[in-house]
Design a protein around this motif. Structure first.
Motif, mmCIF file in Angstrom:
data_model
loop_
_atom_site.group_PDB
_atom_site.id
_atom_site.type_symbol
_atom_site.label_atom_id
_atom_site.label_comp_id
_atom_site.label_asym_id
_atom_site.label_seq_id
_atom_site.Cartn_x
_atom_site.Cartn_y
_atom_site.Cartn_z
ATOM 1 N N LEU A 222 0.830 -1.203 0.000
ATOM 2 C CA LEU A 222 0.000 0.000 0.000
ATOM 3 C C LEU A 222 0.866 1.256 0.000
ATOM 4 N N LEU A 223 1.839 1.298 0.908
ATOM 5 C CA LEU A 223 2.689 2.477 1.023
ATOM 6 C C LEU A 223 3.515 2.693 -0.246
ATOM 7 N N LEU A 224 4.021 1.605 -0.835
ATOM 8 C CA LEU A 224 4.824 1.735 -2.046
ATOM 9 C C LEU A 224 4.001 2.253 -3.224
ATOM 10 N N VAL A 225 2.783 1.737 -3.375
ATOM 11 C CA VAL A 225 1.925 2.178 -4.484
ATOM 12 C C VAL A 225 1.565 3.658 -4.328
ATOM 13 N N VAL A 226 1.195 4.045 -3.107
ATOM 14 C CA VAL A 226 0.820 5.443 -2.864
ATOM 15 C C VAL A 226 2.025 6.356 -3.072
ATOM 16 N N GLN A 227 3.172 5.975 -2.530
ATOM 17 C CA GLN A 227 4.378 6.791 -2.699
ATOM 18 C C GLN A 227 4.772 6.903 -4.169
ATOM 19 N N ALA A 228 4.650 5.806 -4.907
ATOM 20 C CA ALA A 228 5.026 5.827 -6.320
ATOM 21 C C ALA A 228 4.130 6.779 -7.106
ATOM 22 N N ALA A 229 2.837 6.826 -6.744
ATOM 23 C CA ALA A 229 1.909 7.720 -7.445
ATOM 24 C C ALA A 229 2.286 9.184 -7.238
ATOM 25 N N TYR A 230 2.917 9.477 -6.100
ATOM 26 C CA TYR A 230 3.365 10.846 -5.810
ATOM 27 C C TYR A 230 4.860 11.001 -6.099
ATOM 28 N N PHE A 231 5.444 10.056 -6.856
ATOM 29 C CA PHE A 231 6.857 10.096 -7.238
ATOM 30 C C PHE A 231 7.789 10.185 -6.032
ATOM 31 N N PHE A 232 7.378 9.542 -4.915
ATOM 32 C CA PHE A 232 8.188 9.488 -3.689
ATOM 33 C C PHE A 232 8.629 10.892 -3.243
ATOM 34 N N HIS A 233 7.722 11.849 -3.411
ATOM 35 C CA HIS A 233 8.035 13.247 -3.092
ATOM 36 C C HIS A 233 7.430 13.603 -1.733
ATOM 37 N N ASN A 234 8.240 13.525 -0.702
ATOM 38 C CA ASN A 234 7.793 13.858 0.655
ATOM 39 C C ASN A 234 8.404 15.191 1.073
ATOM 40 N N ARG B 97 4.087 12.441 7.232
ATOM 41 C CA ARG B 97 4.788 12.569 5.954
ATOM 42 C C ARG B 97 5.997 11.640 5.854
ATOM 43 N N TRP B 98 6.397 11.021 6.957
ATOM 44 C CA TRP B 98 7.478 10.043 6.884
ATOM 45 C C TRP B 98 6.993 8.724 6.279
ATOM 46 N N LEU B 99 5.666 8.517 6.269
ATOM 47 C CA LEU B 99 5.086 7.316 5.666
ATOM 48 C C LEU B 99 4.328 7.628 4.377
ATOM 49 N N LEU B 100 3.560 8.715 4.394
ATOM 50 C CA LEU B 100 2.720 9.087 3.256
ATOM 51 C C LEU B 100 3.207 10.397 2.653
ATOM 52 N N PRO B 101 2.960 10.620 1.368
ATOM 53 C CA PRO B 101 3.355 11.893 0.749
ATOM 54 C C PRO B 101 2.696 13.075 1.448
ATOM 55 N N THR B 102 3.456 14.141 1.615
ATOM 56 C CA THR B 102 2.936 15.334 2.293
ATOM 57 C C THR B 102 1.679 15.859 1.616
ATOM 58 N N ASP B 103 1.665 15.881 0.283
ATOM 59 C CA ASP B 103 0.511 16.407 -0.445
ATOM 60 C C ASP B 103 -0.736 15.557 -0.204
ATOM 61 N N MET B 104 -0.562 14.251 -0.011
ATOM 62 C CA MET B 104 -1.711 13.403 0.276
ATOM 63 C C MET B 104 -2.263 13.695 1.672
ATOM 64 N N VAL B 105 -1.374 13.834 2.647
ATOM 65 C CA VAL B 105 -1.811 14.136 4.017
ATOM 66 C C VAL B 105 -2.521 15.483 4.057
ATOM 67 N N MET B 106 -1.955 16.479 3.363
ATOM 68 C CA MET B 106 -2.602 17.788 3.304
ATOM 69 C C MET B 106 -3.944 17.695 2.585
#
Length: 223
Positions: free
Chosen positions: A44-56, A86-95
């Motif tokens: 789950l974390l890898l797919v979500v991070q990949a969608a945001y290009f691992f941009h935290n 944001r250490w687990l999920l992309p910052t933009d997703m959390v926001m």
């Protein structure tokens, strides 16, 4: 699902509850359940991070000002959660999640049958579903819900809970939503209805009565 709609966050606690239930019932296989849960979480974390290009990215002054304006009573706690998450999920997703929470609180201008409101109506999505859905799918949806409920109650076929419960939970979530700006927000609820309708049609096609088979063929052709 998470990447498509923020409302699909409801999937995470549901899957968590299922994993806890499986763990309690696993007995000697509990280690396997823990392993599978870990694989699912990492995936789950890898797919979500990949969608945001691992941009935290770090929080900008603009982000901090928006948090302060949107959550004046809990600015510190919200900022702390975002910086930790944001250490687990992309910052933009959390926001984005917090933006949706703020959006739900302030409401959104909406219209229904000549009425206007900023916080919607509890019956908006049932009405929108009835008016926006094709007649054959609407009929099949209602009939398949009745059919599956009957199979569950009379024949104790508990497998139908796997479709009826998600449909019920998501429908209740949408009934409580103050953002009523289109039936597209209810699209995840279509998925169990499609599966239930297909199951009922398959049952009718195998039925010994000719009229049942003809009914299924007519329904399929109408669709």
């Amino acid at each position: 699902a998470l990447l498509a709609k923020f409302s699909m966050l409801v999937v995470v606690p549901v899957i968590g509850a299922v994993l806890v239930m499986l763990f309690c019932q696993a007995g000697a296989r509990r280690l396997r359940v823990v392993r599978d849960a870990a694989i699912a979480a990492v995936s789950l974390l890898l797919v979500v991070q990949a969608a945001y290009f691992f941009h935290n990215r770090t929080l900008t002054p603009g982000d901090l000002k928006w948090i302060s304006d949107a959550f004046p009573g809990s600015t510190h706690s919200v900022t702390t959660v975002v910086r930790t998450a944001r250490w687990l999920l992309p910052t933009d997703m959390v926001m984005g999640i917090y933006w949706q929470l703020h959006h739900a609180r302030i409401g959104h201008p909406a219209g229904l049958l000549g009425m206007y409101s900023d916080h919607g109506w509890w019956y908006y999505f049932p009405v929108a579903f009835c008016l926006k859905t094709t007649i054959p799918f609407l009929a099949l949806s209602v009939l398949s819900l009745v059919w599956a409920t009957q199979r569950l109650l009379r024949k104790r076929e508990w497998r139908w809970l796997m479709l009826l419960l998600p449909f019920l939970l998501y429908t209740l979530l949408m009934l409580s939503s103050p953002i009523d700006i289109g039936v597209r927000h209810y699209l995840p609820g279509y998925i169990p209805l499609i599966i239930l309708s297909a199951a009922m049609l398959a049952f009718l096609l195998r039925h010994r009565r000719t009229v049942a088979r003809y009914a299924a063929i007519i329904a399929l052709a109408w669709m």
